[in-house]
Design a protein around this motif. Structure first.
Motif, PDB file in Angstrom:
ATOM      1  N   PHE A 193      38.096  53.618 -21.325  1.00  0.00           N
ATOM      2  CA  PHE A 193      38.043  54.097 -19.921  1.00  0.00           C
ATOM      3  C   PHE A 193      38.850  55.266 -19.589  1.00  0.00           C
ATOM      4  CE2 PHE A 193      38.698  53.974 -15.532  1.00  0.00           C
ATOM      5  CZ  PHE A 193      37.424  53.393 -14.907  1.00  0.00           C
ATOM      6  N   ILE A 194      40.124  55.054 -20.010  1.00  0.00           N
ATOM      7  CA  ILE A 194      41.205  56.150 -19.962  1.00  0.00           C
ATOM      8  C   ILE A 194      40.659  57.507 -20.821  1.00  0.00           C
ATOM      9  CG2 ILE A 194      43.421  57.090 -20.275  1.00  0.00           C
ATOM     10  CD1 ILE A 194      44.584  54.399 -19.246  1.00  0.00           C
ATOM     11  N   THR A 195      40.450  57.419 -22.108  1.00  0.00           N
ATOM     12  CA  THR A 195      40.052  58.622 -22.798  1.00  0.00           C
ATOM     13  C   THR A 195      38.638  59.257 -22.088  1.00  0.00           C
ATOM     14  OG1 THR A 195      40.940  57.459 -24.785  1.00  0.00           O
ATOM     15  CG2 THR A 195      39.167  59.229 -25.250  1.00  0.00           C
ATOM     16  N   THR A 196      37.656  58.501 -21.675  1.00  0.00           N
ATOM     17  CA  THR A 196      36.542  58.987 -21.301  1.00  0.00           C
ATOM     18  C   THR A 196      36.870  59.779 -19.685  1.00  0.00           C
ATOM     19  OG1 THR A 196      35.231  57.380 -22.130  1.00  0.00           O
ATOM     20  CG2 THR A 196      34.284  58.656 -20.487  1.00  0.00           C
ATOM     21  N   ASN A 197      37.433  59.210 -18.898  1.00  0.00           N
ATOM     22  CA  ASN A 197      37.768  59.549 -17.447  1.00  0.00           C
ATOM     23  C   ASN A 197      38.730  60.608 -17.652  1.00  0.00           C
ATOM     24  OD1 ASN A 197      35.877  57.788 -15.652  1.00  0.00           O
ATOM     25  ND2 ASN A 197      36.775  56.246 -17.057  1.00  0.00           N
ATOM     26  N   LEU A 198      39.641  60.408 -18.303  1.00  0.00           N
ATOM     27  CA  LEU A 198      40.839  61.417 -18.337  1.00  0.00           C
ATOM     28  C   LEU A 198      40.214  62.885 -19.236  1.00  0.00           C
ATOM     29  CD1 LEU A 198      43.472  61.785 -17.300  1.00  0.00           C
ATOM     30  CD2 LEU A 198      44.502  61.075 -19.316  1.00  0.00           C
ATOM     31  N   ASP A 199      39.063  62.771 -19.982  1.00  0.00           N
ATOM     32  CA  ASP A 199      38.605  63.961 -20.428  1.00  0.00           C
ATOM     33  C   ASP A 199      39.500  64.344 -21.698  1.00  0.00           C
ATOM     34  OD1 ASP A 199      36.183  63.802 -19.062  1.00  0.00           O
ATOM     35  OD2 ASP A 199      37.126  64.895 -17.477  1.00  0.00           O
ATOM     36  N   LEU A 200      40.372  63.636 -22.515  1.00  0.00           N
ATOM     37  CA  LEU A 200      41.084  64.008 -23.460  1.00  0.00           C
ATOM     38  C   LEU A 200      40.575  64.738 -24.579  1.00  0.00           C
ATOM     39  CD1 LEU A 200      43.411  60.855 -23.536  1.00  0.00           C
ATOM     40  CD2 LEU A 200      43.870  62.845 -22.486  1.00  0.00           C
ATOM     41  N   THR A 201      40.883  65.839 -24.881  1.00  0.00           N
ATOM     42  CA  THR A 201      40.645  66.399 -26.106  1.00  0.00           C
ATOM     43  C   THR A 201      41.216  65.574 -27.415  1.00  0.00           C
ATOM     44  OG1 THR A 201      42.633  67.860 -26.549  1.00  0.00           O
ATOM     45  CG2 THR A 201      40.798  68.659 -25.110  1.00  0.00           C
ATOM     46  N   VAL A 259      43.169  57.564 -12.865  1.00  0.00           N
ATOM     47  CA  VAL A 259      42.323  56.514 -13.802  1.00  0.00           C
ATOM     48  C   VAL A 259      42.708  55.163 -14.225  1.00  0.00           C
ATOM     49  CG1 VAL A 259      41.520  56.815 -16.268  1.00  0.00           C
ATOM     50  CG2 VAL A 259      41.304  58.798 -14.794  1.00  0.00           C
ATOM     51  N   GLU A 260      44.117  55.231 -14.337  1.00  0.00           N
ATOM     52  CA  GLU A 260      44.759  53.776 -14.166  1.00  0.00           C
ATOM     53  C   GLU A 260      44.392  52.902 -13.083  1.00  0.00           C
ATOM     54  OE1 GLU A 260      48.580  53.804 -16.979  1.00  0.00           O
ATOM     55  OE2 GLU A 260      48.884  54.814 -15.081  1.00  0.00           O
ATOM     56  N   ASN A 261      44.258  53.371 -11.966  1.00  0.00           N
ATOM     57  CA  ASN A 261      43.988  52.694 -10.799  1.00  0.00           C
ATOM     58  C   ASN A 261      42.662  52.248 -10.717  1.00  0.00           C
ATOM     59  OD1 ASN A 261      44.680  51.642  -8.169  1.00  0.00           O
ATOM     60  ND2 ASN A 261      43.374  53.167  -7.040  1.00  0.00           N
ATOM     61  N   ASP A 262      41.710  53.440 -11.156  1.00  0.00           N
ATOM     62  CA  ASP A 262      40.528  53.117 -11.173  1.00  0.00           C
ATOM     63  C   ASP A 262      39.998  52.036 -12.307  1.00  0.00           C
ATOM     64  OD1 ASP A 262      39.868  55.225  -9.301  1.00  0.00           O
ATOM     65  OD2 ASP A 262      39.065  56.413 -10.821  1.00  0.00           O
ATOM     66  N   PHE A 263      40.718  51.884 -13.355  1.00  0.00           N
ATOM     67  CA  PHE A 263      40.538  50.862 -14.220  1.00  0.00           C
ATOM     68  C   PHE A 263      40.926  49.737 -13.630  1.00  0.00           C
ATOM     69  CE2 PHE A 263      42.035  48.251 -17.891  1.00  0.00           C
ATOM     70  CZ  PHE A 263      40.815  48.265 -18.371  1.00  0.00           C
ATOM     71  N   ARG A 264      41.965  49.466 -13.171  1.00  0.00           N
ATOM     72  CA  ARG A 264      42.537  48.089 -12.440  1.00  0.00           C
ATOM     73  C   ARG A 264      41.530  47.605 -11.365  1.00  0.00           C
ATOM     74  NH1 ARG A 264      47.315  50.603 -12.919  1.00  0.00           N
ATOM     75  NH2 ARG A 264      47.357  51.687 -11.101  1.00  0.00           N
ATOM     76  N   MET A 265      40.632  48.648 -10.682  1.00  0.00           N
ATOM     77  CA  MET A 265      39.906  48.230  -9.686  1.00  0.00           C
ATOM     78  C   MET A 265      38.538  47.907 -10.362  1.00  0.00           C
ATOM     79  SD  MET A 265      41.096  48.432  -6.572  1.00  0.00           S
ATOM     80  CE  MET A 265      42.660  48.209  -7.328  1.00  0.00           C
ATOM     81  N   LYS A 271      46.088  66.749 -15.418  1.00  0.00           N
ATOM     82  CA  LYS A 271      45.557  65.490 -16.276  1.00  0.00           C
ATOM     83  C   LYS A 271      46.569  64.337 -16.139  1.00  0.00           C
ATOM     84  CE  LYS A 271      42.129  67.463 -19.698  1.00  0.00           C
ATOM     85  NZ  LYS A 271      41.681  67.215 -21.137  1.00  0.00           N
ATOM     86  N   VAL A 272      47.949  64.614 -15.877  1.00  0.00           N
ATOM     87  CA  VAL A 272      48.959  63.494 -15.679  1.00  0.00           C
ATOM     88  C   VAL A 272      48.385  63.002 -14.174  1.00  0.00           C
ATOM     89  CG1 VAL A 272      51.404  63.053 -15.364  1.00  0.00           C
ATOM     90  CG2 VAL A 272      50.531  65.101 -17.091  1.00  0.00           C
ATOM     91  N   LEU A 273      48.193  64.071 -13.419  1.00  0.00           N
ATOM     92  CA  LEU A 273      47.984  63.594 -12.010  1.00  0.00           C
ATOM     93  C   LEU A 273      46.623  62.538 -12.029  1.00  0.00           C
ATOM     94  CD1 LEU A 273      48.668  63.100  -9.098  1.00  0.00           C
ATOM     95  CD2 LEU A 273      47.220  65.140  -8.736  1.00  0.00           C
ATOM     96  N   LYS A 274      45.922  62.930 -12.565  1.00  0.00           N
ATOM     97  CA  LYS A 274      44.365  62.143 -12.930  1.00  0.00           C
ATOM     98  C   LYS A 274      44.724  60.936 -13.727  1.00  0.00           C
ATOM     99  CE  LYS A 274      39.775  62.843 -14.181  1.00  0.00           C
ATOM    100  NZ  LYS A 274      38.590  63.648 -14.745  1.00  0.00           N
ATOM    101  N   LEU A 275      45.544  60.815 -14.748  1.00  0.00           N
ATOM    102  CA  LEU A 275      45.821  59.392 -15.299  1.00  0.00           C
ATOM    103  C   LEU A 275      46.246  58.468 -14.336  1.00  0.00           C
ATOM    104  CD1 LEU A 275      46.859  57.789 -17.905  1.00  0.00           C
ATOM    105  CD2 LEU A 275      49.245  58.851 -17.829  1.00  0.00           C
TER     106      LEU A 275
END
Length: 159
Positions: free
Chosen positions: A44-52, A136-142, A129-133
């Protein structure tokens, strides 16, 4: 700032729930579920954070260390909470003050961990991306709360 406090509180709740879950399930069953949870969270985090690939290689060891340290700090806080809950006799004001200071100190320690790892993430990822992290963590919890709620509803519908 209010959003950060809400995110922090929700993360504490989720980790607390995972420990409560641990005490209810068998060790192997719990380990299996925890591994599935972790795999889902990583995806979830990798996909939504668009990590290279390069970012992911640097990010995940730091994130995993943060999770470990956060878990340890929360465990200590929960032990304090249990100590407070287990106290059957009336405590003196001095003992109460000591417990409240220990509890506040444990919360402060968790806050320091967040600040420490925020700075580490800023050396690994672009600030956006740090802000988005955190989002994304909150989105994952939800996502997990919804999944858990939906699972409970389905179990309630079974004959």
């Amino acid at each position: 700032m209010k959003k950060i406090i809400i995110l922090f509180t929700l993360s504490i709740f989720l980790i607390g729930q995972s420990y409560a879950f641990e005490s209810c399930a068998g060790d192997q069953d719990h380990n299996d579920r925890w591994e599935r949870y972790r795999a889902e969270k990583v995806a979830f985090i990798t996909t939504n954070l668009d990590l290279t690939p390069e970012e992911a290689q640097k990010f995940w060891p730091v994130y995993n260390q943060m999770e470990k340290e956060r878990s340890e700090a929360q465990k200590m806080r929960r032990e304090l909470e249990q100590k407070i809950n287990d106290t059957e006799t009336k405590l003196s004001d001095k003992e109460i003050i000591k417990l409240t200071r220990e509890f506040a100190g444990s919360m402060e320690e968790e806050g320091k961990l967040s600040s420490k790892y925020n700075e580490k993430f800023l050396t690994i990822l672009p600030p956006q991306k740090v802000l988005k992290l955190y989002q994304v963590e909150n989105d994952f919890r939800m996502h997990m709360f919804k999944k858990f709620r939906d699972q409970r509803r389905k179990e309630g519908e079974r004959p």
